[in-house]
Design a protein around this motif. Structure first.
Motif, PDB file in Angstrom:
ATOM      1  N   PHE A 237       0.822  -1.200   0.000  1.00 49.01           N
ATOM      2  CA  PHE A 237       0.000   0.000   0.000  1.00 49.01           C
ATOM      3  C   PHE A 237       0.856   1.249   0.000  1.00 49.01           C
ATOM      4  O   PHE A 237       2.012   1.231   0.407  1.00 49.01           O
ATOM      5  N   ILE A 238       0.288   2.289  -0.543  1.00 46.65           N
ATOM      6  CA  ILE A 238       1.006   3.541  -0.730  1.00 46.65           C
ATOM      7  C   ILE A 238       0.250   4.656  -0.024  1.00 46.65           C
ATOM      8  O   ILE A 238      -0.707   5.190  -0.575  1.00 46.65           O
ATOM      9  N   PRO A 239       0.615   4.983   1.208  1.00 44.08           N
ATOM     10  CA  PRO A 239      -0.038   6.117   1.839  1.00 44.08           C
ATOM     11  C   PRO A 239       0.755   7.386   1.539  1.00 44.08           C
ATOM     12  O   PRO A 239       1.964   7.338   1.363  1.00 44.08           O
ATOM     13  N   GLY A 245       2.333  12.334  -5.183  1.00 43.06           N
ATOM     14  CA  GLY A 245       2.533  11.501  -6.355  1.00 43.06           C
ATOM     15  C   GLY A 245       2.035  10.069  -6.223  1.00 43.06           C
ATOM     16  O   GLY A 245       2.575   9.184  -6.871  1.00 43.06           O
ATOM     17  N   LYS A 246       1.009   9.839  -5.411  1.00 43.33           N
ATOM     18  CA  LYS A 246       0.442   8.490  -5.314  1.00 43.33           C
ATOM     19  C   LYS A 246      -0.055   8.013  -6.663  1.00 43.33           C
ATOM     20  O   LYS A 246       0.236   6.911  -7.092  1.00 43.33           O
ATOM     21  N   ALA A 420       5.880   4.402   1.746  1.00 43.86           N
ATOM     22  CA  ALA A 420       5.490   5.673   2.371  1.00 43.86           C
ATOM     23  C   ALA A 420       5.912   6.831   1.492  1.00 43.86           C
ATOM     24  O   ALA A 420       7.096   6.956   1.154  1.00 43.86           O
ATOM     25  N   LEU A 421       4.979   7.655   1.109  1.00 44.33           N
ATOM     26  CA  LEU A 421       5.343   8.836   0.334  1.00 44.33           C
ATOM     27  C   LEU A 421       5.540   9.999   1.305  1.00 44.33           C
ATOM     28  O   LEU A 421       4.698  10.245   2.165  1.00 44.33           O
ATOM     29  N   ILE A 434       8.896   8.107  -2.565  1.00 46.53           N
ATOM     30  CA  ILE A 434       8.923   6.960  -1.646  1.00 46.53           C
ATOM     31  C   ILE A 434      10.050   7.152  -0.646  1.00 46.53           C
ATOM     32  O   ILE A 434      11.206   7.238  -1.026  1.00 46.53           O
ATOM     33  N   ASP A 435       9.707   7.244   0.610  1.00 43.14           N
ATOM     34  CA  ASP A 435      10.717   7.440   1.634  1.00 43.14           C
ATOM     35  C   ASP A 435      11.527   6.155   1.773  1.00 43.14           C
ATOM     36  O   ASP A 435      10.988   5.105   2.116  1.00 43.14           O
TER      37      ASP A 435
END
Lengths: 593, 440
Positions: A237-239, A245-246, A420-421, A434-435
């Motif tokens: 998942f991409i929070p 930029g999700k 994680a963005l 993306i961290d």
């Protein structure tokens, strides 16, 4: 619930927004579909609570003008999708209406259309013979649907063993024509067409067992493939706060991921983003196959202005279609943007039902609903020994960018990869945002996956990845020290450590999603780049002062970035490679001397 | 024959309940001479939301239903007119004769939408260069109350070359209302304006109708007349607050920041009306969302940010004493469609390079403020940042995009080496020495 022939009827006796109360006679099931006969249109609704002879239902359309006393017809089944050849490349709404077939500029209330094409002919090839014993999801035959061979299966709702009585010979058939007849244990004959239905909220069976994922699913995105790899049949998942930029990231995945099929669920997001896919995918080539991207893409489009209840259905619709193709032995990637909108749809209904709220007014069972949904993804072995997969990546839109909100927290428990963005990266235009340190892929810990990487990429690849992560981690620490103590007051090594992290960040993590070449990096090239970068990091160079460190790394970074814009191993790529080697050799010698 | 009811069962601050049959959901009614709308029906009990509040309404007040949801007469006569939230003229002009249309109509089928592709030039480099706008886009200004957002929005509206401007004022101060009126009249564009105004003098719940009124008019001009329509909504924060009031009076459980749980859907329903239509018409939506001391994590700006295609931040740059469009926090999501394609090829490259270097300047500034020594590079970025703010980011700039790009290259040339820009080699080669004309 099995479809029951004694369907109930009722009348409306209460309306608040899209929640209606229906006084019914007969028997009604939870989640049963019903149709409200408003003027000349049928408004579809789903039962979500029953008390005595009152059913409460969420209406999938606007309830404007609806009156007390309006007749309601119950359908006798839950919300179902149509499964059969002709799904590929379609654009559906959340309830699987084919949007192309709905006439007019606007979606008028009560518009419905057939998700499949009843008139289209498919070339059928039988895969069983009469007399053969079969069970649900057994492949009876196949048809060509675009470039994939679409399996026609024994309907998933059939239980027990059946015997093939007749099977259609090779030839052209429409989806609703009988292609096989099967007899059950009692000798009753059932005819089978190429169309079958399945309730979306139930996981589709159709596999023998779920396996632990071990194969890499390439996405072409370096920050994912190298640092936080996804597996076939994995979940992620991409929070991220808005503007990080999700959606661009998900689009990049849908363009470049190494999957047979992509199903995109645009769940409560912007319509223009879906239009971008509609317009671009039919034009863009799939780099792996040379076919048009649209040929492998199916879109479930329930944008933010479309009815809220259908938004909730849309993620289930997408998942059911993905599971259906998985049962054919295909590698399916399901993307949902954004699962937070789905959770909000649940919240709106829970609120109208006056249920006691959980955290942030979300329903108490949110966590269970989310993990139940993620569990439907997976890498499976089919009854015939082949494998198939549904890889699921959902975005989460945390309120206020706070990752401690209920949707993010519930999803974190369910998904194995976390991308994680970071707002900070987005603000400084370090895309994808993306961290590298907060994000993780649990699959890197799977021994089976590490073996796979050793074999397919190179020996001890996972160790190299960890090394890169360590460099990044130390770089952040050094950067903190430098900004607290000042450039001059820290040893030069601090600057070196800091710049090594910057090197990995600029040359590997950052990637231009809008550049033809840089947007997707095959694994072979990622391997080359990581090795080159680690080689640079390992070079022992003596620097006279901190400004020298910055100057040196900036020149290297600039060359590596130019390389990322070139075709792999073309002339200019090699030219930059030589320049880097030159700098390295001269500096290392100078340092030694 | 209209049935007239003369008994109210229940009266709250914002709603009344009466016993009635054959009433449609969302239907309009008149209660004691005030507009009201059906929000809940339970058997024969109908709950009405009274827009202007229930002060002084008695249990024997007269009430009757109008048989339809809120609606607007649309036609060419809307041109140059000012209306209130119910679509009634407030400019002493005649009633509009047109096609009666229910507001808040159905959504456009996403497969019929066209991809927005036409650039909207505003002359402001903070927008055109860094955050290019496109027809069919929806974007808000995120601004603190003391910032000149209404002035900037009026400027954008006048320069945007739209066929039509539709202004929706929600809780607009009377001064700002007069300001818009005079700006439009002085610019000689009054005939292109249609406005729906709810000022601070009007009841707050009425403003819930404003966006739908504006967009119904906009859809008429964009779909029927194939016009390029620009809709301005100010201030959406006050709209959302009115939603919260109603939801509270309806005993709904609030979610974050006391906002209704449906805030996202409520806002999306409005913003998503922005579209590029297949026949050439378009609706572009520029809104204002006022912030409480720059807090964008509040539910209103937060939900807005997830819906709109970017956001524009205004900020005062104390170094050059000008209001600038903040390049870090502002974003136009649709710019990728036009920059470097409809504009010169170097546009995306120069844009990114300038912002990155401006960000280096920000770090240098922090260093400076903390009393650390600056490197030569730091000093150069600081000098660059000042020029960049003054010559490009300030909102009083009005130049062509070509000119902005040239100015960008000039600044790079003046303060940096080629390899410090991070720009692709072929673009650098072509444009580094591209123009020798000095920056004006």
């Amino acid at each position: 619930m099995n479809s029951n022939s004694n369907t109930a009827t009722g009348i409306i006796n209460g309306i608040i927004s899209n929640l209606v109360s229906i006084e019914f006679s007969g028997s009604v099931a939870q989640n049963e579909i019903c149709f409200i006969q408003h003027n000349n249109v049928n408004l579809m609704a789903e039962v979500i609570r029953i008390t005595g002879n009152i059913a409460q239902a969420q209406v999938f359309e606007s309830t404007r003008g609806l009156k007390i006393g309006t007749a309601v017809q119950f359908a006798g089944h839950m919300l179902e999708v149509n499964l059969g050849p002709g799904i590929l490349s379609r654009k559906y709404d959340g309830l699987q209406n084919d949007l192309e077939k709905i006439p007019g500029l606007f979606l008028e209330r009560g518009s419905v259309s057939d998700p499949l094409d009843a008139e289209r002919q498919f070339d059928f090839k039988p895969l069983v013979q009469t007399g053969e014993k079969v069970q649900a999801c057994h492949w009876l035959g196949e048809v060509k649907e675009g470039w994939i061979s679409h399996k026609i299966m024994v309907p998933f709702k059939f239980s027990g063993e059946y015997v093939v009585e007749t099977i259609a010979s090779q030839g052209s058939y429409r989806v609703d024509e009988t292609v096989a007849t099967l007899s059950d244990e009692n000798g009753t004959i059932h005819s089978v067409t190429m169309r079958q239905k399945w309730p979306v909220k139930k996981a589709l069976p159709g596999y023998l067992k779920k396996l632990r994922p071990y194969k890499l699913l390439e996405t072409g995105i370096r920050a994912i493939d190298t640092l936080n790899p996804m597996t076939e049949g994995g979940t992620g998942f991409i929070p991220g706060p808005f503007g990080c930029g999700k959606t661009v990231l998900q689009h990049a995945m849908s363009k470049n991921a190494d999957a047979d099929l992509i199903i995109i669920t645009a769940c409560g997001e912007r319509a223009n983003e879906v239009v971008e896919i509609f317009k671009e995918f039919p034009e863009l080539d799939d780099p792996r196959t040379g076919r048009k991207l649209m040929e492998r893409t199916t879109i479930i489009c329930n944008t933010s202005n479309m009815p809220v209840a259908a938004r909730e259905a849309s993620v289930y619709t997408g998942m059911t279609l993905a599971e259906y193709y998985r049962a054919m032995g295909l590698k399916v990637l399901l993307l949902a943007d954004s699962t937070s909108r789905w959770a909000q749809a649940l919240r709106e209904m829970s609120n109208r039902l006056e249920e006691l709220p959980g955290p942030d007014a979300f329903p108490m069972d949110l966590s269970a609903i989310i993990s139940g949904f993620y569990a439907r993804a997976g890498f499976v072995e089919l009854t015939n020994g082949l494998t198939g997969s549904v890889t699921f990546v959902g975005t989460v839109s945390p309120a206020g960018g706070n990752l401690k909100e209920p949707v993010t927290e519930s999803t974190r428990k369910a998904a194995r990869c976390f991308y994680a963005l970071a707002q900070k990266r987005a603000d400084s235009k370090r895309y994808p945002a993306i961290d590298p340190l907060d994000s993780y892929s649990k699959y890197l810990e799977y021994p089976g996956f590490r073996d796979y990487l050793d074999e397919k990429i190179e020996k001890d690849w996972a160790l190299k990845v960890e090394k890169a992560r360590d460099i990044l981690r130390r770089s952040v620490e050094s950067s903190d020290q430098i900004s607290i103590l000042g450039d001059d007051s820290v040893p030069v090594e601090y600057h070196e450590i800091f710049w090594k992290g910057e090197l990995i960040d600029f040359a590997l993590l950052q990637q231009d999603a809008f550049d033809d070449i840089d947007q997707s990096t095959p694994m072979g090239r990622q391997r080359y780049m990581l090795n080159l970068i680690l080689e640079i990091c390992d070079a022992e160079i003596r620097f006279s002062n901190f400004e020298d460190v910055g100057k040196y790394y900036k020149s290297i970074i600039n060359l590596l970035r130019q390389m990322n814009y070139c075709e792999f191993q073309d002339d200019s790529f090699k030219q930059y490679q030589i320049e880097i080697q030159k700098i390295l050799t001269s500096r290392v010698e100078k340092g030694a001397a | 024959m209209k049935k007239i009811y003369t008994h109210l069962n229940k009266i709250t601050k914002a709603t009344v309940e009466l016993t009635a049959f054959d009433v449609g959901n969302e239907e309009l009614a008149i209660v004691d001479g005030r507009y009201a709308q059906v929000v809940k029906i339970a058997g024969d009990k109908v709950t009405l939301q009274v827009f202007s509040g229930t002060e002084g309404i008695a249990t024997n007040a007269e009430a009757f239903f109008l048989g339809h949801a809120p609606r607007l007469a649309v036609g060419p006569e809307l041109s140059g007119r000012y209306f209130n939230a119910y679509g009634n003229p407030i400019d002493n002009g005649p009633e509009v004769d047109g096609i009666i249309t229910e507001i808040g109509g159905p959504t456009i089928n996403p497969v019929r939408r066209e991809q927005p592709s036409e650039l909207i030039a505003t002359g402001i480099a903070g927008i055109d260069l860094n955050n290019t706008l496109v027809t069919g886009q929806k974007i808000p200004f995120f601004a603190d109350s003391d910032q000149p957002y209404n002035q900037v929005m009026a400027t954008v509206a006048l320069r945007a070359e739209a066929d039509r401007i539709i202004l929706g004022g929600m809780g607009l101060s009377n001064d700002d209302y007069l300001y818009y009126q005079s700006v439009f009249e002085n610019a000689g564009v009054k005939h292109r304006i249609t406005a729906f105004i709810n000022t601070t003098d009007d009841p707050s719940v009425e403003r819930l109708l404003i966006p739908d009124m504006c967009l119904t008019a906009a859809e008429y001009f964009a779909v029927q007349k194939k016009e390029k329509v620009l809709v301005l909504l100010t201030d959406m924060t006050l709209f959302a607050e009115a939603l919260a009031i109603v939801s509270n009076k309806m005993d709904q459980i609030p979610s974050k920041d006391s906002m209704p749980g449906s805030l996202y859907s409520d806002l999306a329903r409005i913003y998503e009306k922005a579209a590029q239509f297949p026949d050439g018409g378009s609706i572009t939506l520029i809104a204002v969302t006022t912030l409480n001391d720059g807090d964008i994590t509040h539910a209103i700006p937060d939900n807005t940010g997830y819906i709109t295609e970017g956001q524009l931040f205004l900020r005062r740059d104390t170094g050059v004493s000008k209001v600038i469009v903040d390049p870090f926090r502002s974003l136009s999501r649709l710019k990728q469609i036009v920059i470097g394609k409809k504009t010169r090829e170097d546009h995306p490259h120069i844009m990114n390079a300038l912002v990155r270097l401006f960000s280096d300047a920000a770090s240098a500034k922090t260093k400076q403020e903390n009393g650390f020594d600056l490197t030569r590079y730091d000093t150069r970025t600081l000098q660059f940042a000042e020029q960049y703010s003054k010559k490009l980011l300030a909102i009083d700039i009005n130049v062509s995009i070509e000119h902005m790009l040239d100015t960008g290259w000039k600044l790079l040339h003046q303060f940096f080496e080629q390899n410090e820009t991070g720009i692709k080699a072929d673009i650098l080669k072509k444009y580094w020495n591209h123009n020798e004309i000095p920056v004006q």
